[in-house]
Motif scaffolding. Sequence first.
Motif, PDB file in Angstrom:
ATOM      1  N   THR A 160       0.834  -1.136   0.226  1.00 28.55           N
ATOM      2  CA  THR A 160      -0.030   0.144  -0.059  1.00 28.55           C
ATOM      3  C   THR A 160       0.983   1.327   0.031  1.00 28.55           C
ATOM      4  O   THR A 160       0.534   2.251  -0.891  1.00 28.55           O
ATOM      5  N   SER A 161       1.782   1.228   0.552  1.00 32.90           N
ATOM      6  CA  SER A 161       2.821   2.415   0.808  1.00 32.90           C
ATOM      7  C   SER A 161       3.406   2.613  -0.584  1.00 32.90           C
ATOM      8  O   SER A 161       3.572   3.798  -1.255  1.00 32.90           O
ATOM      9  N   ASN A 162       3.733   1.580  -1.157  1.00 28.20           N
ATOM     10  CA  ASN A 162       4.235   1.685  -2.692  1.00 28.20           C
ATOM     11  C   ASN A 162       3.205   2.059  -3.756  1.00 28.20           C
ATOM     12  O   ASN A 162       3.783   3.131  -4.405  1.00 28.20           O
ATOM     13  N   ALA A 163       2.031   1.822  -3.465  1.00 25.18           N
ATOM     14  CA  ALA A 163       0.876   2.082  -4.239  1.00 25.18           C
ATOM     15  C   ALA A 163       0.772   3.793  -4.164  1.00 25.18           C
ATOM     16  O   ALA A 163       0.675   4.446  -5.016  1.00 25.18           O
ATOM     17  N   LEU A 164       0.925   4.255  -2.884  1.00 28.38           N
ATOM     18  CA  LEU A 164       0.636   5.753  -2.307  1.00 28.38           C
ATOM     19  C   LEU A 164       1.863   6.331  -3.359  1.00 28.38           C
ATOM     20  O   LEU A 164       1.707   7.404  -3.753  1.00 28.38           O
ATOM     21  N   TYR A 165       3.145   5.853  -3.002  1.00 31.72           N
ATOM     22  CA  TYR A 165       4.255   6.328  -3.874  1.00 31.72           C
ATOM     23  C   TYR A 165       4.094   6.686  -5.299  1.00 31.72           C
ATOM     24  O   TYR A 165       4.142   7.800  -5.837  1.00 31.72           O
ATOM     25  N   LEU A 166       3.460   5.452  -5.927  1.00 31.42           N
ATOM     26  CA  LEU A 166       3.221   5.719  -7.372  1.00 31.42           C
ATOM     27  C   LEU A 166       2.130   6.475  -7.756  1.00 31.42           C
ATOM     28  O   LEU A 166       2.168   7.222  -8.698  1.00 31.42           O
ATOM     29  N   ILE A 167       1.145   6.824  -6.813  1.00 27.64           N
ATOM     30  CA  ILE A 167      -0.108   7.809  -6.892  1.00 27.64           C
ATOM     31  C   ILE A 167       0.787   9.015  -6.985  1.00 27.64           C
ATOM     32  O   ILE A 167       0.472  10.026  -7.617  1.00 27.64           O
ATOM     33  N   ASN A 168       1.585   9.437  -5.792  1.00 22.11           N
ATOM     34  CA  ASN A 168       2.182  10.609  -5.614  1.00 22.11           C
ATOM     35  C   ASN A 168       3.143  11.134  -6.862  1.00 22.11           C
ATOM     36  O   ASN A 168       3.161  12.255  -7.331  1.00 22.11           O
ATOM     37  N   LEU A 169       3.604  10.093  -7.414  1.00 18.47           N
ATOM     38  CA  LEU A 169       4.712   9.984  -8.390  1.00 18.47           C
ATOM     39  C   LEU A 169       3.724  10.352  -9.835  1.00 18.47           C
ATOM     40  O   LEU A 169       4.119  11.312 -10.329  1.00 18.47           O
ATOM     41  N   LEU A 170       2.667   9.686  -9.835  1.00 14.81           N
ATOM     42  CA  LEU A 170       1.709  10.424 -11.042  1.00 14.81           C
ATOM     43  C   LEU A 170       1.506  11.840 -10.925  1.00 14.81           C
ATOM     44  O   LEU A 170       1.337  12.755 -11.705  1.00 14.81           O
ATOM     45  N   ASP A 171       1.158  12.084  -9.486  1.00 14.09           N
ATOM     46  CA  ASP A 171       0.662  13.570  -9.435  1.00 14.09           C
ATOM     47  C   ASP A 171       1.503  14.490  -9.555  1.00 14.09           C
ATOM     48  O   ASP A 171       1.403  15.550 -10.143  1.00 14.09           O
ATOM     49  N   ASP A 172       2.914  14.233  -9.207  1.00 13.87           N
ATOM     50  CA  ASP A 172       4.216  14.931  -9.399  1.00 13.87           C
ATOM     51  C   ASP A 172       4.373  15.061 -11.021  1.00 13.87           C
ATOM     52  O   ASP A 172       4.709  16.193 -11.426  1.00 13.87           O
ATOM     53  N   GLN A 173       4.325  14.066 -11.747  1.00 13.40           N
ATOM     54  CA  GLN A 173       4.645  14.082 -13.089  1.00 13.40           C
ATOM     55  C   GLN A 173       3.430  15.038 -13.609  1.00 13.40           C
ATOM     56  O   GLN A 173       3.746  15.678 -14.598  1.00 13.40           O
ATOM     57  N   SER A 174       2.312  14.915 -13.385  1.00 14.89           N
ATOM     58  CA  SER A 174       1.231  15.645 -13.924  1.00 14.89           C
ATOM     59  C   SER A 174       1.320  17.340 -13.671  1.00 14.89           C
ATOM     60  O   SER A 174       0.824  18.089 -14.321  1.00 14.89           O
ATOM     61  N   ARG A 175       2.051  17.415 -12.530  1.00 12.74           N
ATOM     62  CA  ARG A 175       2.323  18.998 -12.262  1.00 12.74           C
ATOM     63  C   ARG A 175       3.682  19.305 -12.825  1.00 12.74           C
ATOM     64  O   ARG A 175       4.172  20.455 -12.690  1.00 12.74           O
ATOM     65  N   GLY A 176       4.451  18.546 -13.649  1.00 10.59           N
ATOM     66  CA  GLY A 176       5.704  18.764 -14.286  1.00 10.59           C
ATOM     67  C   GLY A 176       6.903  18.639 -13.348  1.00 10.59           C
ATOM     68  O   GLY A 176       7.859  18.911 -13.652  1.00 10.59           O
ATOM     69  N   LYS A 177       6.760  17.920 -12.264  1.00 10.13           N
ATOM     70  CA  LYS A 177       7.736  17.960 -11.419  1.00 10.13           C
ATOM     71  C   LYS A 177       8.511  16.542 -11.900  1.00 10.13           C
ATOM     72  O   LYS A 177       7.992  15.699 -12.348  1.00 10.13           O
ATOM     73  N   PRO A 178       9.911  16.496 -11.660  1.00 14.07           N
ATOM     74  CA  PRO A 178      10.534  15.534 -12.131  1.00 14.07           C
ATOM     75  C   PRO A 178      10.392  14.358 -11.160  1.00 14.07           C
ATOM     76  O   PRO A 178      10.077  14.179  -9.985  1.00 14.07           O
TER      77      PRO A 178
END
Length: 185
Positions: A167-185
């Motif tokens: 679940t922690s990994n899932a949260l990380y990948l969702i946060n990563l998706l969010d960061d990428q949508s904002r243009g963050k590396p």
Amino acid sequence: MIRTLHSCLLILLLSPTMLISTTHAGEAPKHDLVRRSCVHASYPEICLRTLSSYGAAASTPRDLAQAAVRVSLAHVRRASEFLSQLKVGGRNCVEQMGDSVEELSKTLAALEHLRRGADFRWQMSNAETWVSAALTNEDTCLDGFKEIDGKVRSDVRRKITNVARVTSNALYLINLLDDQSRGKP
């Protein structure tokens, strides 16, 4: 003559390398997504192990985040079944796992219907909140087993720890998706 021999040797030495790199080039992008995404996850080995089978189906970060939530949901359901079969303690834990199933299901639905636009930020926020709540449920689940010693507590701890890690990994990948949508590396 010696130059020709050196050139032939060099070509022979480089040929397998070029063959390997071109053979894997077509396969690599999808599996590279899993590898690149999991490398900084909370539990990278677990991330790679649980998501590598989704490599072919996960062609975008969103697909990978959905796969991670599906993995987490499957682990929560198995843990919930295990807990409900125990004869001692853990009623609150079973309820919390039920809450986690609901929260992860809502997360998956949000990710499946995720669209760019006005609601995107709101949908991402909901998905992150629901997965965080599921993770909190998992972290507090063991409280019902404080009075129980031995193998039962050990088995419960192992299962819940495993659930919390995916679940922690899932949260990380969702946060990563969010960061990428904002243009963050």
